[in-house]
Motif scaffolding. Structure first.
Motif, PDB file in Angstrom:
ATOM      1  N   PRO A  53      34.851  40.595  38.161  1.00  0.00           N
ATOM      2  CA  PRO A  53      36.418  41.083  38.328  1.00  0.00           C
ATOM      3  C   PRO A  53      36.562  42.448  37.900  1.00  0.00           C
ATOM      4  N   PRO A  54      37.689  43.066  38.441  1.00  0.00           N
ATOM      5  CA  PRO A  54      37.664  44.604  37.762  1.00  0.00           C
ATOM      6  C   PRO A  54      38.258  44.828  36.366  1.00  0.00           C
ATOM      7  N   ILE A  55      37.545  44.373  35.406  1.00  0.00           N
ATOM      8  CA  ILE A  55      37.885  44.549  34.148  1.00  0.00           C
ATOM      9  C   ILE A  55      37.682  45.823  33.623  1.00  0.00           C
ATOM     10  N   ALA A  56      36.785  46.716  34.176  1.00  0.00           N
ATOM     11  CA  ALA A  56      36.599  48.140  33.536  1.00  0.00           C
ATOM     12  C   ALA A  56      37.861  49.044  33.946  1.00  0.00           C
ATOM     13  N   ASP A  57      38.254  48.738  35.300  1.00  0.00           N
ATOM     14  CA  ASP A  57      39.432  49.440  35.812  1.00  0.00           C
ATOM     15  C   ASP A  57      40.602  49.131  34.873  1.00  0.00           C
TER      16      ASP A  57
END
Length: 370
Positions: A53-57
């Motif tokens: 899932p988009p944790i970096a974003d």
């Protein structure tokens, strides 16, 4: 064994819970991401770089939200405090802390091998942080050792006071001391921008103020300190030492992400929450209860001196527990069992109609027992 929580249909004024109530999106996340290391399917070695899932974003958005360069997810605000103190610790190191600070600030310093010098508050009835006292505290502490960090609690969990952060930051930086702002009860409720406030570090709590399942927290900082706090392991090159290589995996993180858009919007309505809290204070004062902390108040955390309830408790069969049982009958949750000399509560996100019921409940209790 399934244990049902029996306060779901209660009016909840618990200061530890009002800001952490899950959004509907977060509740759906609980089911979908509830199995173990569910966010680690596509991890390449560090949590904050996961793209699916988009944790970096999310971490980038969170840094912008907090007005700092770098953010990491932790298991709570206390973990953020400890990792900063531990990284800056040195022999004969000292942390200067406001006396309203949460116990975990003191325990974090102790665990990091640091001594603590307190900045005393103004005492009864407001217990305000006297910002100018940081200057004397730092000067006095330097006679004993090296001041590596100052901590300011914003607000404190006991009285809900909001000190002048900029004033303390100016003093600390003039003295060459970095400042950590403990925002466990403010990040997610009101706007917190580290850059605007001129603080070096901020820590927050997802389960107290960001509508997340816990335990989870956030820590924000700028690049100059990130090199120290987020240093990498010599043996495992992509693992950050203070996070023990990784931090929160699974449900707490996903619920924090699910609630984030909601949290970003609700901080814009903070003034409405303050006005509601002030209305509640006026209602309670009209019953003879005394507000402890800043007055007029600037936060939803409220602490009242309740002598009338204490006098009742000395006469009734259940003693100090009578108030808890009376409120339970009225489906009001959040006042600690046994407390009558003083009580703490929060009005945050509690509808005004429900708060009117709380006021009416206390009025009825005073009339019946008084």
């Amino acid at each position: 064994m399934f244990v049902e929580r029996k306060v779901k249909d209660f009016i909840n004024i618990d200061p530890l819970q009002t800001g952490g109530k899950l959004t509907e999106d977060a509740r759906r996340m609980l089911i979908d991401w509830g199995d173990g290391y569910s966010v680690c399917d596509f991890c390449m070695g560090d949590l904050h770089s996961i793209k699916n899932p988009p944790i970096a974003d999310f971490v980038k958005d969170l840094a912008e939200f907090l007005g700092c360069d770098v953010v990491r997810i932790t298991h709570g605000a206390r973990e953020g405090k400890f990792m900063i103190m531990h990284s800056l610790a040195k022999k004969d190191g000292i942390v200067v802390v406001d006396s309203n600070a949460h116990y975990s600030s003191f325990v974090s310093a102790e665990r990091a091998g640091l001594d603590v010098v307190e900045v005393e508050n103004s005492c009864y009835p407001e217990y305000k942080v006297i910002e100018e006292r940081y200057e004397d505290a730092i000067s006095n502490a330097r006679r004993k050792g090296d001041v590596v960090l100052a901590v300011l609690t914003y607000p404190d969990g006991n009285y809900g006071n909001l000190p002048d952060v900029k004033a303390v930051a100016d003093i600390c930086h003039d003295k060459g001391v970095p400042l950590l702002l403990n925002c466990a009860y403010s990040i997610g409720r009101m706007e917190i921008k580290a850059e605007k406030l001129d603080v070096d570090f901020v820590v927050g709590s997802g389960h107290k103020s960001m509508s997340s399942a816990g335990p989870i927290g956030v820590v924000g900082m700028f690049e100059d300190y990130a090199k120290i706090i987020l240093r990498k392991s010599e043996r495992f090159k992509n693992k950050e030492v203070e996070l023990l290589g990784c931090s929160v995996r699974g449900v707490p993180l996903m619920t924090l992400m699910a609630s984030f858009d909601h949290v970003r919007e609700r901080v814009k309505r903070w003034n409405e929450e303050v006005e509601k809290a002030r209305w509640f204070v006026r209602e309670f004062e009209s019953m003879g209860f005394e507000l402890l902390g800043e007055n007029p108040h600037n936060h939803d955390l409220l602490h009242f001196k309740t002598d009338k309830l204490y006098e009742i408790s000395k006469k009734v069969k259940k003693g100090g527990y009578f108030l808890y049982h009376e409120l339970k009958k009225k489906k009001i949750h959040g006042i600690k069992p046994g407390r009558t000399k003083s009580i703490k509560l929060s009005t945050y996100l509690v509808p005004k109609d429900d708060l009117k019921k709380v006021v009416e409940a206390f009025e009825e209790i005073l009339q019946r027992f008084g």
